[in-house]
Design a protein around this motif. Structure first.
Motif, PDB file in Angstrom:
ATOM      1  N   LYS A 162       0.830  -1.214   0.000  1.00 13.89           N
ATOM      2  CA  LYS A 162       0.000   0.000   0.000  1.00 13.89           C
ATOM      3  C   LYS A 162       0.858   1.255   0.000  1.00 13.89           C
ATOM      4  N   GLU A 163       1.905   1.252   0.819  1.00 12.57           N
ATOM      5  CA  GLU A 163       2.816   2.405   0.872  1.00 12.57           C
ATOM      6  C   GLU A 163       3.442   2.658  -0.496  1.00 12.57           C
ATOM      7  N   ILE A 164       3.856   1.587  -1.152  1.00 12.48           N
ATOM      8  CA  ILE A 164       4.496   1.712  -2.468  1.00 12.48           C
ATOM      9  C   ILE A 164       3.484   2.166  -3.523  1.00 12.48           C
ATOM     10  N   GLU A 165       2.305   1.567  -3.503  1.00 11.28           N
ATOM     11  CA  GLU A 165       1.265   1.934  -4.472  1.00 11.28           C
ATOM     12  C   GLU A 165       0.848   3.398  -4.313  1.00 11.28           C
ATOM     13  N   ASP A 166       0.712   3.849  -3.076  1.00 12.47           N
ATOM     14  CA  ASP A 166       0.327   5.244  -2.822  1.00 12.47           C
ATOM     15  C   ASP A 166       1.385   6.215  -3.342  1.00 12.47           C
ATOM     16  N   TYR A 167       2.645   5.865  -3.173  1.00 10.84           N
ATOM     17  CA  TYR A 167       3.734   6.756  -3.606  1.00 10.84           C
ATOM     18  C   TYR A 167       3.737   6.949  -5.123  1.00 10.84           C
ATOM     19  N   TRP A 168       3.467   5.873  -5.864  1.00 10.40           N
ATOM     20  CA  TRP A 168       3.555   5.933  -7.323  1.00 10.40           C
ATOM     21  C   TRP A 168       2.211   6.131  -8.016  1.00 10.40           C
ATOM     22  N   GLN A 169       1.154   6.307  -7.246  1.00 13.86           N
ATOM     23  CA  GLN A 169      -0.193   6.424  -7.817  1.00 13.86           C
ATOM     24  C   GLN A 169      -0.266   7.529  -8.864  1.00 13.86           C
ATOM     25  N   GLY A 170      -0.848   7.198 -10.023  1.00 11.30           N
ATOM     26  CA  GLY A 170      -1.022   8.169 -11.094  1.00 11.30           C
ATOM     27  C   GLY A 170       0.180   8.322 -12.007  1.00 11.30           C
ATOM     28  N   ARG A 171       1.331   7.835 -11.579  1.00  8.68           N
ATOM     29  CA  ARG A 171       2.548   7.986 -12.399  1.00  8.68           C
ATOM     30  C   ARG A 171       3.007   6.674 -13.014  1.00  8.68           C
ATOM     31  N   ILE A 182       6.342  -6.805  -6.602  1.00  8.28           N
ATOM     32  CA  ILE A 182       5.449  -5.721  -7.005  1.00  8.28           C
ATOM     33  C   ILE A 182       6.042  -5.117  -8.274  1.00  8.28           C
ATOM     34  N   ASP A 183       5.220  -4.962  -9.298  1.00  6.60           N
ATOM     35  CA  ASP A 183       5.677  -4.537 -10.622  1.00  6.60           C
ATOM     36  C   ASP A 183       5.170  -3.149 -10.974  1.00  6.60           C
ATOM     37  N   PHE A 184       5.952  -2.459 -11.815  1.00  6.33           N
ATOM     38  CA  PHE A 184       5.636  -1.093 -12.223  1.00  6.33           C
ATOM     39  C   PHE A 184       5.736  -0.992 -13.740  1.00  6.33           C
ATOM     40  N   MET A 185       4.658  -0.539 -14.364  1.00  4.72           N
ATOM     41  CA  MET A 185       4.631  -0.352 -15.805  1.00  4.72           C
ATOM     42  C   MET A 185       4.159   1.058 -16.147  1.00  4.72           C
ATOM     43  N   LYS A 186       4.320   1.413 -17.387  1.00  4.10           N
ATOM     44  CA  LYS A 186       3.792   2.677 -17.884  1.00  4.10           C
ATOM     45  C   LYS A 186       2.277   2.701 -17.662  1.00  4.10           C
ATOM     46  N   PRO A 187       1.707   3.847 -17.253  1.00  5.22           N
ATOM     47  CA  PRO A 187       0.251   3.909 -17.050  1.00  5.22           C
ATOM     48  C   PRO A 187      -0.512   3.391 -18.273  1.00  5.22           C
ATOM     49  N   GLY A 188      -1.543   2.595 -18.010  1.00  2.00           N
ATOM     50  CA  GLY A 188      -2.332   2.024 -19.095  1.00  2.00           C
ATOM     51  C   GLY A 188      -1.802   0.696 -19.596  1.00  2.00           C
ATOM     52  N   THR A 189      -0.653   0.292 -19.071  1.00  2.00           N
ATOM     53  CA  THR A 189      -0.038  -0.967 -19.493  1.00  2.00           C
ATOM     54  C   THR A 189      -0.333  -2.061 -18.480  1.00  2.00           C
ATOM     55  N   ASP A 190      -0.936  -3.145 -18.932  1.00  2.00           N
ATOM     56  CA  ASP A 190      -1.128  -4.333 -18.110  1.00  2.00           C
ATOM     57  C   ASP A 190      -1.453  -5.502 -19.033  1.00  2.00           C
ATOM     58  N   LYS A 191      -1.671  -6.663 -18.462  1.00  2.00           N
ATOM     59  CA  LYS A 191      -1.970  -7.843 -19.278  1.00  2.00           C
ATOM     60  C   LYS A 191      -3.283  -7.684 -20.039  1.00  2.00           C
ATOM     61  N   GLY A 192      -4.226  -6.941 -19.448  1.00  2.00           N
ATOM     62  CA  GLY A 192      -5.506  -6.730 -20.117  1.00  2.00           C
ATOM     63  C   GLY A 192      -5.359  -5.914 -21.379  1.00  2.00           C
ATOM     64  N   ALA A 193      -4.608  -4.823 -21.300  1.00  2.00           N
ATOM     65  CA  ALA A 193      -4.373  -3.973 -22.478  1.00  2.00           C
ATOM     66  C   ALA A 193      -3.616  -4.752 -23.549  1.00  2.00           C
ATOM     67  N   ALA A 194      -2.649  -5.563 -23.124  1.00  2.00           N
ATOM     68  CA  ALA A 194      -1.890  -6.377 -24.077  1.00  2.00           C
ATOM     69  C   ALA A 194      -2.780  -7.419 -24.735  1.00  2.00           C
ATOM     70  N   LEU A 195      -3.670  -8.024 -23.956  1.00  2.00           N
ATOM     71  CA  LEU A 195      -4.585  -9.012 -24.526  1.00  2.00           C
ATOM     72  C   LEU A 195      -5.527  -8.358 -25.535  1.00  2.00           C
ATOM     73  N   GLN A 196      -5.984  -7.160 -25.234  1.00  2.00           N
ATOM     74  CA  GLN A 196      -6.842  -6.432 -26.173  1.00  2.00           C
ATOM     75  C   GLN A 196      -6.082  -6.107 -27.458  1.00  2.00           C
ATOM     76  N   PHE A 197      -4.792  -5.777 -27.331  1.00  2.00           N
ATOM     77  CA  PHE A 197      -3.952  -5.550 -28.510  1.00  2.00           C
ATOM     78  C   PHE A 197      -3.893  -6.824 -29.361  1.00  2.00           C
ATOM     79  N   VAL A 198      -3.669  -7.965 -28.707  1.00  2.00           N
ATOM     80  CA  VAL A 198      -3.601  -9.247 -29.414  1.00  2.00           C
ATOM     81  C   VAL A 198      -4.936  -9.557 -30.087  1.00  2.00           C
TER      82      VAL A 198
END
Length: 266
Positions: A162-171, A182-198
């Protein structure tokens, strides 16, 4: 009619950090392709590590690696989501506040990591996850084309999440990707977006997609599939989002579901 299958790996198909696949999976992937059904390994793991893991059938499947930051088909990179270098520099400073953790910076070619003196960590990353690794505690990450960053805590990441998520929220898109990660990607990037691309790339509809997952980083993928499945050991939020519950990796839940799919779609 299912035309695309995507499955998480660690905690869903196999044990976390394992380098051993269920013996049935390669034959199932071959049979799926014979029937023009695409199979995707969708993981927080690196592409090269996944390619080694699925070596006998790697030329017949899709790879959605680094939690959706990279999509590869037949060794061709279809998609990569690159993180702002300024955020990489900040992450390297931020990680120093957690001396019990290792920071990894993933590129499409290799994974760069602190922890050069931690032999058990090195062994896990190279032998377990089968990554292409560069261990350098003083790496200048701003010079790398980074598509995902991760913090690894052997004792478990959740007390700090939670502490880590709060610090990086929105960025950055921040997701717990397993008990120690715990992983960090560009906003809008996740497995769901990648699956939609596929789905778009191969002209597959949502209702023609079957997906399996267990952790929070699988939520987007579960929701992007018309037939979303959570394994019985999945996090509560994943089970609530899924349309179906299948057995755990110990019960070969994904394997049995794919065998049933092939029976139905003769």
């Amino acid at each position: 009619m299912i035309k695309l299958v995507a499955t998480d790996i660690d905690g869903t198909l196999i044990r976390e950090s394992s380098s051993v696949l269920p013996e049935e999976i390669c034959d199932l992937i071959r049979e799926l392709r014979k029937r023009d059904i695409y199979f995707a390994a969708a993981s927080g793991r690196q592409y090269m590590g996944l390619k080694r893991l699925f070596a006998p059938v790697a030329d017949q499947m899709l790879f959605i690696s680094e939690n959706g930051s990279n999509v590869v088909w037949k060794d061709e990179e279809l998609y990569a989501s690159v993180i702002n270098p300024n955020l990489i520099k900040e992450m390297q400073e931020y990680a120093k506040h957690f001396p019990n953790m290792h920071l990894t910076l993933s590129t499409t070619k290799a994974m760069h990591s602190t922890g050069s003196d931690d032999l058990s960590y090195r062994k896990m990353m190279v032998d377990g996850y089968q990554n292409d690794m560069v261990f350098d505690d003083d790496e200048d990450g701003t010079k790398l084309k980074v598509i995902k960053m991760s913090l690894y805590c052997e004792s478990g990441i959740r007390p700090y999440a939670k502490e880590i998520e709060d610090y990086w929220q929105g960025r950055l898109n921040t997701v717990v990707a397993g008990a120690p990660w715990i992983d960090f990607m560009k906003p809008g990037t996740d497995k769901g977006a990648a699956l939609q691309f596929v789905q778009q790339y191969f002209q597959v509809k949502k209702e023609e997609t079957l997906a399996f997952g267990d952790n929070h980083n699988d939520l987007g993928m579960i929701l992007a599939a018309g037939e979303g499945c959570a394994v019985s050991t999945a996090r509560t939020a994943v089970k609530e989002a899924a349309k179906h519950i299948v057995g755990s990796y110990e019960e070969k839940g994904v394997i049995k579901a794919l065998q049933e799919l092939l029976k139905k779609q003769k």
